[in-house]
Design a protein around this motif. Structure first.
Motif, PDB file in Angstrom:
ATOM      1  N   LYS A   1      -2.685  -6.772  -6.549  1.00 23.78           N
ATOM      2  CA  LYS A   1      -3.551  -5.816  -5.829  1.00 23.78           C
ATOM      3  C   LYS A   1      -3.151  -4.110  -6.724  1.00 23.78           C
ATOM      4  CE  LYS A   1      -2.982  -3.980  -1.338  1.00 23.78           C
ATOM      5  NZ  LYS A   1      -3.592  -4.090   0.246  1.00 23.78           N
ATOM      6  N   ALA A   2      -1.235  -4.215  -6.982  1.00 23.22           N
ATOM      7  CA  ALA A   2      -1.182  -3.167  -7.486  1.00 23.22           C
ATOM      8  C   ALA A   2      -1.526  -2.919  -9.146  1.00 23.22           C
ATOM      9  CB  ALA A   2       0.289  -3.645  -7.424  1.00 23.22           C
TER      10      ALA A   2
ATOM     11  N   ILE B   1       2.268   2.022  -3.402  1.00 18.47           N
ATOM     12  CA  ILE B   1       1.243   1.929  -4.490  1.00 18.47           C
ATOM     13  C   ILE B   1       1.211   3.451  -4.008  1.00 18.47           C
ATOM     14  CG2 ILE B   1      -1.195   2.015  -4.492  1.00 18.47           C
ATOM     15  CD1 ILE B   1      -1.117  -0.987  -4.245  1.00 18.47           C
ATOM     16  N   GLY B   2       1.627   4.258  -2.515  1.00 18.37           N
ATOM     17  CA  GLY B   2       1.540   5.460  -2.637  1.00 18.37           C
ATOM     18  C   GLY B   2       2.284   6.117  -3.066  1.00 18.37           C
TER      19      GLY B   2
ATOM     20  N   ASP C   1       0.665  -1.266   0.467  1.00 15.85           N
ATOM     21  CA  ASP C   1      -0.140  -0.303  -0.153  1.00 15.85           C
ATOM     22  C   ASP C   1       0.774   1.355  -0.143  1.00 15.85           C
ATOM     23  OD1 ASP C   1      -2.783  -1.512  -0.320  1.00 15.85           O
ATOM     24  OD2 ASP C   1      -2.391  -1.675   2.249  1.00 15.85           O
TER      25      ASP C   1
ATOM     26  N   GLU D   1       2.297  -8.252  -5.627  1.00 20.14           N
ATOM     27  CA  GLU D   1       1.119  -8.642  -5.680  1.00 20.14           C
ATOM     28  C   GLU D   1       0.010  -8.382  -6.434  1.00 20.14           C
ATOM     29  OE1 GLU D   1      -0.306  -9.112  -2.265  1.00 20.14           O
ATOM     30  OE2 GLU D   1       1.476 -10.731  -2.220  1.00 20.14           O
TER      31      GLU D   1
END
Length: 142
Positions: free
Chosen positions: A75-76, A50-51, A47, A73
């Motif tokens: 989710k990226a 990603i930021g 997370d 991952e």
């Protein structure tokens, strides 16, 4: 980068300090922290990485994309796909490579599950060595 390698060897206790360094340091400090987090392949950093894809520095964005590809991952994927349209060609290239590595890792995990293999988390085993990580940019003198 040597400090990042040492911290990555410490493991989980080093994740939060490396995330803080990544979020608050100079561009070269951010890149070193990103490199260390990529070495750890710790999903807890995803997370925050990603930021970093929105950082003003193209070098930091490219490094964050590379690190996300190393961690692998799924989710990226959305954030990386959007980054493929970045104004900097280095960032675009890093985002495309990371997207490709993650998709392959996810596909391999699905193939393993279908074959009944108890797979570990979808980490990315690439032929890309840590030496292939984006190089840190020189920080301009204040």
């Amino acid at each position: 980068y040597q400090a990042a390698q040492v911290l990555s060897a410490i493991g989980q206790p080093a994740v939060d300090p490396m995330i803080r360094a990544m979020q608050t340091g100079s561009a070269s400090t951010k890149q070193a922290a990103i490199y260390g987090l990529a070495l750890m392949r710790n999903a807890a950093a995803v997370d925050a990485l990603i930021g970093m894809l929105k950082d003003p520095s193209a070098e930091v964005r490219a490094a964050a994309a590379w690190a996300l590809g190393e961690i692998g991952e799924g989710k990226a994927l959305d954030a990386l796909t959007a980054l493929e349209e970045d104004s900097d060609p280095r960032v675009q290239k890093s985002a495309r490579a990371a997207t490709s590595r993650i998709r392959e890792a996810v596909a391999q995990k699905l193939r393993d599950q279908e074959a009944g293999i108890s797979a570990a988390p979808a980490t990315v085993a690439t032929s890309q060595s840590p030496a292939a990580a984006p190089e840190p940019a020189e920080d301009p003198a204040p």
